[in-house]
Design a protein around this motif. Structure first.
Motif, PDB file in Angstrom:
ATOM      1  N   ASP A 170       0.816  -1.219   0.000  1.00  0.00           N
ATOM      2  CA  ASP A 170       0.000   0.000   0.000  1.00  0.00           C
ATOM      3  C   ASP A 170       0.850   1.270   0.000  1.00  0.00           C
ATOM      4  OD1 ASP A 170      -2.160  -1.587  -0.097  1.00  0.00           O
ATOM      5  OD2 ASP A 170      -2.817  -1.261   1.980  1.00  0.00           O
ATOM      6  N   ALA A 209       0.805   4.033  -2.903  1.00  0.00           N
ATOM      7  CA  ALA A 209       0.439   5.432  -2.634  1.00  0.00           C
ATOM      8  C   ALA A 209       1.480   6.368  -3.232  1.00  0.00           C
ATOM      9  CB  ALA A 209       0.312   5.660  -1.118  1.00  0.00           C
ATOM     10  N   THR A 244       1.020   6.338  -6.976  1.00  0.00           N
ATOM     11  CA  THR A 244      -0.179   7.110  -7.314  1.00  0.00           C
ATOM     12  C   THR A 244       0.146   8.604  -7.345  1.00  0.00           C
ATOM     13  OG1 THR A 244      -1.587   5.446  -6.305  1.00  0.00           O
ATOM     14  CG2 THR A 244      -2.545   7.628  -6.599  1.00  0.00           C
ATOM     15  N   ARG A 299      -6.195   4.611  -9.400  1.00  0.00           N
ATOM     16  CA  ARG A 299      -6.609   3.636  -8.402  1.00  0.00           C
ATOM     17  C   ARG A 299      -6.097   2.246  -8.780  1.00  0.00           C
ATOM     18  NH1 ARG A 299     -13.168   2.775  -9.531  1.00  0.00           N
ATOM     19  NH2 ARG A 299     -12.884   1.063 -11.011  1.00  0.00           N
TER      20      ARG A 299
END
Ligand code: ADP
Ligand code: MG
Length: 624
Positions: A496, A500, A503, A518
């Motif tokens: 994660d 992140a 992203t 996403r």
């Protein structure tokens, strides 16, 4: 009047120059019509038949019209020694002014289109396939003499004469019978047309269904019987095809004919055709379907709109009903109740005939669908009243149909999976891209089927096609699509925190070209896809506008990344380094462009070349 007498009179008359475009046409015809020259007869007979139809209509209401009792017919006489043909009709006739106007200029849009086409370098051999009109007479004649007496009681007989060079003359004529007589003094090399057998043969070939008798000498040369008033089982396929050719000047066999012949509950006799192709090209006489409307064998209207709904506007044919009031003006036929009933009956029968074609001859139906599908799609979009009728006629490419094969919505519904409550589709610019669409990976091992929509009009159709038998249609690029069964997506290989960071990096690079990034729950083999920012029909219409070239913007979508894909894993690693890696920029840009390409949304693929070269250079360096 004899040809000699006419000649004498013609010399007194002042020569009038042809309009420039007529001269041009004459020159073109002389050169290009040679091998098809017998069609001059079709053209002159078609004009005579038009003139007879017009006087017939006039006679219904006009007590003043000249020669009320004259037989409505065409008479051809030939003189093999003098090498002449004479074609006489008892039609509406022309005054001196009308002769000058109609035979001295090109009023007809078809001929204009032909000339523009020829100027644009189109093949002149196509000339034989459409109406070239009166001037085709000069392909076989060195002189044409027209005498005419109009139906108007006060009109005087007149003569038009020309050798097809620079000028024509108009003068008075001696003639007491209504109608028009055209005398051709044949060229040496066209003398064959002075032989009655040659004339009869040509009539059989091109003019058999002219609605008035054509006499060659004492003998009637055309079959004349209104084909649509015969019983369908009495008419052969050849006759239908011949009739179609005479009606449309289209040499290709029609795809479908439909023949209705009933007396009750309404009197209705109609033969309708679906042509083999949508547009027969720039040079063709007609582009859209035209329906001739007759009542009691009288031609009421040449191009009847509104006898069929707009989604059948490509249909051509003849409709005849004794129940139509004859004494009303042509314009008011449309509003009548009987008109509505005819329209309902014809629409129903045509819909049924197409349904049967789809069932009996899938191959032919596929041609129909390719040519005329867009009209039905438009019907679905704009008229809720016809939707139910048209749904069974729709055809689609699909993930479960190979190659170009087509399926119906019923086929789809029959093989829906357990728990499936929607019909899925993807939109793409072409079939190849559609089959490679990353959206399809969501279907995964679930055995779900998706329709592949690649036609520009599919976007329009979707406006009116939101569901089929209670099942909504869903675009697989919906942001919150849920599919029955387990998620098909690849297992995540990016944690994660790393995702992140990735992203944030991607959002910084692509800025407001995307609405966000996403992780994907559906992608397997592809690294990325673009999902719509929000569900809803608006985006299909926007797509249509774009395809028409009215909108050049690229819609903002969400970029979905496959956390199980090696490319995304590597990107996340590089992004995690925090280094200002130019390569990450190039990769992200290209990833986005690839997704746009597969959607058929890329505004300018050539712009990718520079970047691709930079990426190739980097890859080549790496391998050293
Ligand atoms: P089109 O028939 O498509 O109008 P044509 O070149 O064949 O074009 O004919 C031009 C015009 O000349 C016709 O529209 C018509 O007004 C007139 N015309 C030709 N032949 C006749 C005829 N036999 N009787 C009455 N008018 C005619
Ligand atoms: Mg004509």
């Amino acid at each position: 009047m004899t040809a000699d007498a006419a000649q004498a009179q013609g010399t007194d008359a002042t020569p009038v120059p042809f309009r420039a475009e007529v001269k041009q046409l004459l020159a073109i015809l002389a050169h290009s019509l040679y091998s098809d020259r017998e069609i001059f007869l079709r053209e002159l007979l078609s004009n005579a038949s038009d003139a007879l139809h017009r006087v017939q209509f006039e006679l219904l209401t006009n007590r003043e019209a000249r020669d009320q009792a004259a037989e409505l017919a065409i008479r051809i006489t030939t003189d093999e020694d003098a090498k002449t043909i004479t074609i006489a009709d008892s039609g509406i006739g022309m005054t001196a002014d009308e002769l000058a106007e109609h035979l001295g200029t090109i009023a007809k849009s078809g001929v204009k289109a032909l000339m523009e086409g020829l100027e644009a370098g189109q093949k002149s051999q196509m000339i034989g396939q459409f109406g070239v009109g009166f001037y085709s007479a000069f392909v076989v004649a060195e002189e044409v003499i027209v005498t005419s007496l109009s139906y108007r009681p006060d009109a005087e007989a007149a003569e038009w004469r020309s050798s097809g060079d620079e000028t024509f003359t108009i003068g008075p004529a001696e003639r007491t019978e209504r109608g028009t007589t055209i005398t051709l003094r044949l060229r040496e090399d066209a003398a064959e047309f002075a032989a009655p057998w040659r004339i009869k043969q040509t009539i059989k070939r091109h003019s058999d269904f002219v609605a008035f008798p054509i006499y060659v000498g004492d003998e009637q040369a055309n079959q004349q019987t209104a084909l649509w008033r015969q019983q369908p089982h009495q008419v052969t396929a050849e006759q239908y095809n011949g009739f179609y050719e005479g009606l449309t000047f289209d040499h290709n066999e029609p795809l479908l004919h439909m023949h209705v012949s009933t007396d009750a509950p309404i009197d209705l006799h109609a033969v309708l055709f679906v042509p083999a192709t949508r547009e027969r090209g720039l040079l063709e006489r007609r582009i859209e379907g035209k329906i001739k409307l007759y009542s009691r064998k009288v031609l009421i209207q040449e191009e009847t709109k509104d006898l069929l709904p707009p989604h059948f506007r490509f249909v051509e044919g003849v409709v005849d009903s004794e129940d139509l009031p004859l004494n009303v003006a042509r314009e008011t036929v449309q509003g009548t109740q009987i008109h509505q009933r005819i329209r309902r009956t014809l629409t129903g029968r045509l819909t049924k005939a197409l349904g049967e074609l789809a069932k009996d001859d899938a191959e032919k139906y596929a041609i129909f669908w390719r040519e005329f599908g867009p009209f039905l799609k438009e019907g679905i979009a704009i008229d809720p009243m016809v939707r139910g009728d048209l749904l069974p006629l729709l055809r689609f490419h699909s993930t479960k149909a190979e190659g170009e094969a087509l399926i119906s919505l019923a086929n789809y519904a029959e093989r829906m999976a357990e728990g499936q409550d929607a019909i899925y589709y993807v939109l793409a610019g072409d079939l190849e891209s559609a089959r490679q669409s990353p959206h399809l990976e969501a279907l995964g091992a679930r055995d779900l089927e998706a329709l592949l929509l690649t036609d520009i009009f599919d976007s329009v159709m979707l406006e009116g096609l939101r569901e089929y038998e209670g099942k909504p249609l869903k675009n697989l690029d919906d942001p919150d699509l849920t599919l029955p069964g387990d998620d098909a997506g690849a297992a995540s290989r990016v944690d994660d925190a790393a995702f992140a960071a990735l992203t944030a990096r991607v959002e910084a690079i692509l800025g407001d070209r995307i609405s966000g990034v996403r992780g994907s729950t559906t992608l397997q083999a592809s690294p990325a896809r673009l999902v719509s920012a929000a569900a809803g029909p608006g985006r299909e219409m926007a797509r249509f506008q774009r395809m028409l070239g009215r909108d050049h913007s690229v819609p903002t979508k969400t970029l979905e990344l496959n956390r199980g894909h090696q490319l995304v894993v590597d990107l996340a690693r590089r992004a995690g380094d925090g280094a200002d890696d130019a390569l990450v920029g190039l990769l992200v840009e290209q990833l986005y462009d690839n997704a746009l390409l597969l959607e058929g949304l890329h505004p300018n693929p050539a712009a990718m070349v520079g970047r691709l070269q930079a990426l190739m250079a980097a890859a080549a360096r790496e391998g050293k």
